[in-house]
Design an enzyme around this catalytic site. Sequence first.
Site, short mmCIF file in Angstrom:
data_model
loop_
_atom_site.label_atom_id
_atom_site.label_comp_id
_atom_site.label_asym_id
_atom_site.label_seq_id
_atom_site.Cartn_x
_atom_site.Cartn_y
_atom_site.Cartn_z
N HIS A 34 -6.74 -2.59 -20.78
CA HIS A 34 -5.57 -1.74 -20.55
C HIS A 34 -4.43 -2.14 -21.48
O HIS A 34 -3.63 -3.00 -21.15
CB HIS A 34 -5.11 -1.88 -19.10
N HIS A 74 -3.90 -4.73 -13.87
CA HIS A 74 -4.65 -4.15 -14.99
C HIS A 74 -4.00 -4.52 -16.33
O HIS A 74 -4.67 -4.55 -17.35
CB HIS A 74 -4.78 -2.63 -14.84
N GLY A 123 -4.77 -6.85 -9.09
CA GLY A 123 -5.64 -5.76 -9.54
C GLY A 123 -5.69 -4.70 -8.46
O GLY A 123 -5.44 -3.53 -8.75
N PRO A 124 -5.98 -5.10 -7.21
CA PRO A 124 -5.83 -4.13 -6.12
C PRO A 124 -4.35 -3.81 -5.97
O PRO A 124 -3.56 -4.65 -5.52
CB PRO A 124 -6.39 -4.88 -4.91
N LEU A 125 -3.95 -2.64 -6.39
CA LEU A 125 -2.52 -2.32 -6.54
C LEU A 125 -1.75 -2.52 -5.24
O LEU A 125 -2.24 -2.24 -4.15
CB LEU A 125 -2.35 -0.89 -7.05
N GLY A 162 1.69 2.68 -9.62
CA GLY A 162 0.61 2.58 -8.63
C GLY A 162 0.94 1.56 -7.55
O GLY A 162 0.68 1.77 -6.37
N ASN A 191 7.25 3.97 -15.87
CA ASN A 191 6.82 4.75 -17.03
C ASN A 191 6.35 6.16 -16.67
O ASN A 191 5.96 6.93 -17.54
CB ASN A 191 5.75 3.99 -17.83
N HIS A 265 -3.51 4.06 -21.00
CA HIS A 265 -3.55 3.22 -19.79
C HIS A 265 -4.73 2.26 -19.79
O HIS A 265 -4.55 1.05 -19.66
CB HIS A 265 -3.60 4.09 -18.52
N SER A 385 0.37 -10.32 23.02
CA SER A 385 -1.07 -10.06 23.18
C SER A 385 -1.91 -11.07 22.41
O SER A 385 -2.92 -11.56 22.89
CB SER A 385 -1.41 -8.66 22.68
N GLU A 412 0.26 -4.86 9.11
CA GLU A 412 -0.88 -5.77 9.00
C GLU A 412 -1.24 -6.10 7.56
O GLU A 412 -1.53 -7.25 7.22
CB GLU A 412 -2.11 -5.17 9.71
N ASP A 470 -7.86 0.27 27.11
CA ASP A 470 -7.26 0.87 25.91
C ASP A 470 -8.26 1.76 25.16
O ASP A 470 -7.87 2.59 24.34
CB ASP A 470 -6.68 -0.19 24.98
N HIS A 474 -9.27 1.13 20.30
CA HIS A 474 -8.85 -0.27 20.25
C HIS A 474 -10.01 -1.24 20.39
O HIS A 474 -9.81 -2.45 20.32
CB HIS A 474 -7.82 -0.54 21.35
C1 LIG Z 1 -5.74 -0.18 -4.68
C2 LIG Z 1 -6.09 0.32 -6.03
N1 LIG Z 1 -6.43 1.61 -6.17
C3 LIG Z 1 -6.79 2.09 -7.38
C4 LIG Z 1 -6.82 1.27 -8.47
C5 LIG Z 1 -7.27 1.80 -9.82
N2 LIG Z 1 -6.08 1.89 -10.70
C6 LIG Z 1 -5.81 0.97 -11.63
S1 LIG Z 1 -4.34 1.24 -12.38
C7 LIG Z 1 -4.09 2.66 -11.51
C8 LIG Z 1 -2.84 3.46 -11.66
C9 LIG Z 1 -2.22 3.35 -12.97
O1 LIG Z 1 -0.90 3.75 -12.93
P1 LIG Z 1 0.24 2.67 -12.93
O2 LIG Z 1 0.09 1.80 -11.77
O3 LIG Z 1 1.52 3.39 -13.06
O4 LIG Z 1 -0.04 1.81 -14.21
P2 LIG Z 1 0.20 2.23 -15.73
O5 LIG Z 1 -0.81 3.23 -16.08
O6 LIG Z 1 1.58 2.74 -15.81
O7 LIG Z 1 0.01 0.95 -16.46
C10 LIG Z 1 -5.15 2.90 -10.64
C11 LIG Z 1 -5.23 4.07 -9.74
C12 LIG Z 1 -6.45 -0.08 -8.29
N3 LIG Z 1 -6.46 -0.96 -9.28
N4 LIG Z 1 -6.06 -0.51 -7.06
MG LIG Z 2 2.75 3.89 -14.55
#
Ligand SMILES: Cc1ncc(C[n+]2csc(CCOP(=O)(O)OP(=O)(O)O)c2C)c(N)n1
Ligand SMILES: [Mg+2]
Length: 663
Positions: A34, A74, A123-125, A162, A191, A265, A385, A412, A470, A474
């Site tokens: 990226h 990324h 990485g997991p946004l 993201g 951006n 990207h 609880s 959570e 519940d 639940h």
């Molecule tokens: C939870 C999650 N969902 C989906 C992705 C896949 N993914 C990677 S970057 C991105 C979005 C890119 O947009 P942005 O966050 O604005 O980054 P940019 O392109 O501006 O660098 C996605 C959907 C991920 N990494 N994590």
């Molecule tokens: Mg972006």
Amino acid sequence: MAELLERTAGPERRMADALRALAIDAVEAAKSGHPGMPMGMADVAATLWTKVLKFDAADPRWPDRDRFVLSAGHGSMLLYGLLHLTGHAGMEMDELRNFRQLGSRTAGHPEFGEHPGIETTTGPLGQGLATAVGMAMAERMLAARFGRSLVDHRTWVIASDGDLMEGISHEAASLAGHLKLSKLTVLFDDNSISIDGATDLSCSDDVLKRFAAYGWATKRIDGHDHAEIAGALGYAMRSGKPTLIACRTIIGFGAPTKAGTAGSHGAPLGPDEAAAAKAALGWTEPPFTIPADIAAGWQEAGRRGARERMAWLRRIQKSPQRAEFERVTSGRLPDDWRAGLDAWKQALSTEKPKLATRQSSQKALEALIPAIPELVGGSADLTGSNLTHVKAMGTLSPDNWGGRHIHFGVREHAMGAAMNGMALHGGLIPFGGTFLVFSDYMRPAIRLAALMRQRAVYVFTHDSIGLGEDGPTHQPVEHLAALRAIPNLHVFRPADAVETAEAWALALSRTDGPSALALTRQALPTLRTTHTPENMTARGGYVLVEASAQRQATLIASGSEVSLAVAARELLEAEGVPTAVVSMPCFELFMQQDETTQAVTLGGGLRVGIEAAIGFGWDRVLGLSGLFIGMTGFGASGPYEKLYRHFGITAEAVAAAVTRRLD
Ligand SMILES: Cc1ncc(C[n+]2csc(CCOP(=O)(O)OP(=O)(O)O)c2C)c(N)n1
Ligand SMILES: [Mg+2]
């Protein structure tokens, strides 16, 4: 672009262009990655790292360093470039040349543990931002304990569109605002581009207003204007609130046709566009080459914090709290931490109380909290609880960072990630509670804790249809299986108060990963009525009651179903079927036993698994010829004793199924 390039040209741009060039080169070499984000955020990152960030490349684990979290993982080449240019050992140019290759430290997304300068896996946004909230909380908590002379640092986050679209960012930013985490700054890579194209395809948020509503200070800047960037960083440091700086940037800055588009990207620019981008930037060096003056500037930035670190080292040498500070930051438990818990465990065998395991967990905490000052935690709005609060903890608030009980609110996912941040920060052992069924709401953070080998303890109560009225929304049925499927997570489902105490001991003494405790709402009898100094739960599964003669059947159960198995055994023994009961509080630990121990424990007769959950995964201990008694679908609403009968999970049903099979 031409006008912008001309306007921003200068020595500071060249420092940033070094990051851009390395990102371009590494992504081209790997033929994947990226480039856009590092190229867009290079100016902001360069200003932060060369002027503001408190760090010393000579010791990336210095406890009082600022934490830098690249939430938009990324853009990993941005972080690798920064670590390389500032002279971090172990991030030499060859690592960058091997970007994304097997065995390199420069994985596709930053991986905690690959290099000491990588503070967390991202990485997991959204999770990086929430993890950073936990780091900033940890800083405040440790400062309250050890004073500002030992703990006084900031947390910086780079977050993308993201990151801020993800639900967890809402939870985490709301919590940070409430807690007034003024030393937390988010540098938003504003951006307006994500993978599908322009962000207005799916998002119309006013991000600044949104964060202002959470109680954050906000500012919008041109992310390519070095003076504006430096000014905004100063603003963030003066602010009495957490701060969001929306940095207007151009993704792929410098690339003649791909800049400002989603095309930059997540794919290499390609040789022509890469060459044209470098030409536009005025970068004439061959790939992976940094001109001497720029390299020297970056190296100097890497040493900028050395004097401050030396002063800190002198302070800690003289500090009366040195031993305790070093103990908690190294993750070593106090020498006598087990004493209170062991005494409680021993008392249980004689007192034989009938307690829900969630109550037993609270009792264990009553012994642990005074013994382990670094143990902190709370609940996602289910304190009464989950029973995560005990008296000695005090309550954490923006005015009381010495409090050890945390009201995470109904958040959570952010709770799970913040726990990761606390564990990663060091000096704290976090626990967090919710209903087992809502472990799904924090699963991505549990997964990262397991991947990053972090010590975190999840207190998941109301662990089956045993919660009763519940109802099915639940009542977890698939959650034990789903959690057991996460590598490196230890899932404990203790059968009584003794096993609960043992599970807590194991979760806390574990230093290479997280543990989940699945605990009942309903009361359970004490089954371990003979005290053993040995922690039997550490075996994962063990014979609780042996058969009266050569075993014909072994009933293997966890948690609340172990007492049911004991009752079923009595019925079977009365019918002349020698039957043993194996308590199986932790599959993962049982699987670590040698094969002979496993085979002897499980026995050669009919194996019967009993768990008020779906049977997925039980074939690991039952084999193909075993029987499973449990749930096959969702639960129902009603008193729990009736539910057990309704779903056929009773001692009588077990005994009948066994005799039918053995006939
Ligand atoms: C939870 C999650 N969902 C989906 C992705 C896949 N993914 C990677 S970057 C991105 C979005 C890119 O947009 P942005 O966050 O604005 O980054 P940019 O392109 O501006 O660098 C996605 C959907 C991920 N990494 N994590
Ligand atoms: Mg972006």
